[in-house]
Design an enzyme around this catalytic site. Sequence first.
Site, short mmCIF file in Angstrom:
data_model
loop_
_atom_site.label_atom_id
_atom_site.label_comp_id
_atom_site.label_asym_id
_atom_site.label_seq_id
_atom_site.Cartn_x
_atom_site.Cartn_y
_atom_site.Cartn_z
N PRO A 235 0.84 -1.21 0.00
CA PRO A 235 0.00 0.00 0.00
C PRO A 235 0.86 1.25 0.00
O PRO A 235 1.52 1.57 0.98
CB PRO A 235 -0.80 -0.13 1.31
N ASP A 411 5.89 2.19 1.92
CA ASP A 411 4.98 1.08 2.18
C ASP A 411 4.30 1.35 3.52
O ASP A 411 4.95 1.31 4.57
CB ASP A 411 5.78 -0.23 2.21
N HIS A 412 3.00 1.60 3.47
CA HIS A 412 2.29 2.00 4.69
C HIS A 412 2.14 0.86 5.70
O HIS A 412 1.73 1.09 6.85
CB HIS A 412 0.92 2.58 4.35
N ARG A 413 2.46 -0.36 5.29
CA ARG A 413 2.49 -1.45 6.26
C ARG A 413 3.69 -1.32 7.20
O ARG A 413 3.65 -1.77 8.35
CB ARG A 413 2.58 -2.81 5.54
#
Length: 441
Positions: A235, A411-413
């Site tokens: 994401p 990467d929003h994770r």
Amino acid sequence: MLREFRLPDLGEGLTESEIVNWHIAVGDTVTLNQVIAEVETAKAVVELPSPYEGVVACLHEQPGTVVEVGSPIVSFEVAAAAGAQPEQAPDAPARREPNLVGYGAVPDSTGRPARRRRAAASAAAEPAPRPAPQPAPVSEAPVSEAPVSERPRSTPPVRKLARDMGIDLAQVRGTGPEGLVVRADVVRAASPAAAPATGTAAESELQPGREERIRISGVRKHTAAAMVASAFTAPHATVFLTVDVTATMDLLARLRAQPDFDGVKLSPLTLAAKAVCLGLRRFPAVNSRWDADAGEIIRYNYVNLGIAAATPRGLTVPNIKEAQKLSLHGLAAAVTALAQTARDGKTAPADLAGGTISISNVGVFGVDAGTPILNPGEAAILALGAVRRQPWEYNGDIALRSMMTLSLSFDHRLVDGEQGAGFLRAVGDVLAEPVLALAMA
């Protein structure tokens, strides 16, 4: 004694390569480790050294052919003493030929791995068994006597000329040795006299060159697959920051005048690379990887800094190993060497693997900002926009300053908004006041 050399596994799980050109011909005498060919993988052009010393007996593949790893590409006549092998028991497994990295594809029931060419033959046709190596290549039937079942034989420069002129090589009769399509054939096909007569005005408007079809292969094919996988797996989030880099530009100008930096290209990218390494000390989450299979987040305590490089074959992202250990001079030299090697198509597969974070300098194309896609397996990528002189607030007044926009996709994770923004701010602070690099080093 006849010895076969099979296309080696060039690393990173690559399953095929295209023969770009041969540096040898049938009858040539070669020495051990002499460069005999150039092949293009999905990542780079690689030189192949000879594993034998002897005489070239047969070239199994022509330039332009895509070959599966493990397929024979050349046979050598070698002295018995150099190539002899001890006798094997009838039920002993067959010995594998030497390769550069691995042993290639597992042979099928015939004892030979399958291979394919750029354009496959008709699905209904039965594959013919590979003939035994001969002292000279077997002549092929003229193009006019059989339908074309694979890409016409020609050299890379001729294929490029045909693409530039809008000529379909499948429709060109080759007049070179064994039907090879040569430059004169393409030029002749492009001349008005060679064009077939047309019956209507509408037909006459459809001239060669209005469209062309370019096979998706090599670096571009690999890059496309990697970008799609990244875009639909991680994401992405992107933050932007406009920075006054006047102090950076002044510093670089002064450093270029120093004898220690002779022969080294200094640019905002160089200082940005240093700023990234320094910023990761405060925001280590940005230098990490999501391991879904293991259910873990891997944090790197080193920086393998990827530098996106636009090449004639497509985008590549080789990386500088242990970039955090390098001085500004060392980073400048590494970036210069990396970019030149990438443009020459000589980047080694090992240099394309193992990156932890990347930089894309879109400013060299006159672009102010963008939303870069993550290099697969990395948590962040920084894009540098063009440096532009423009009015800006400075010391309570308006002045003409050198401005740059930074874009950070992450990467929003792995990285939350606060961490992403904080890291980008840390990079921007160094570019705005490069003296901070001394305090952070």
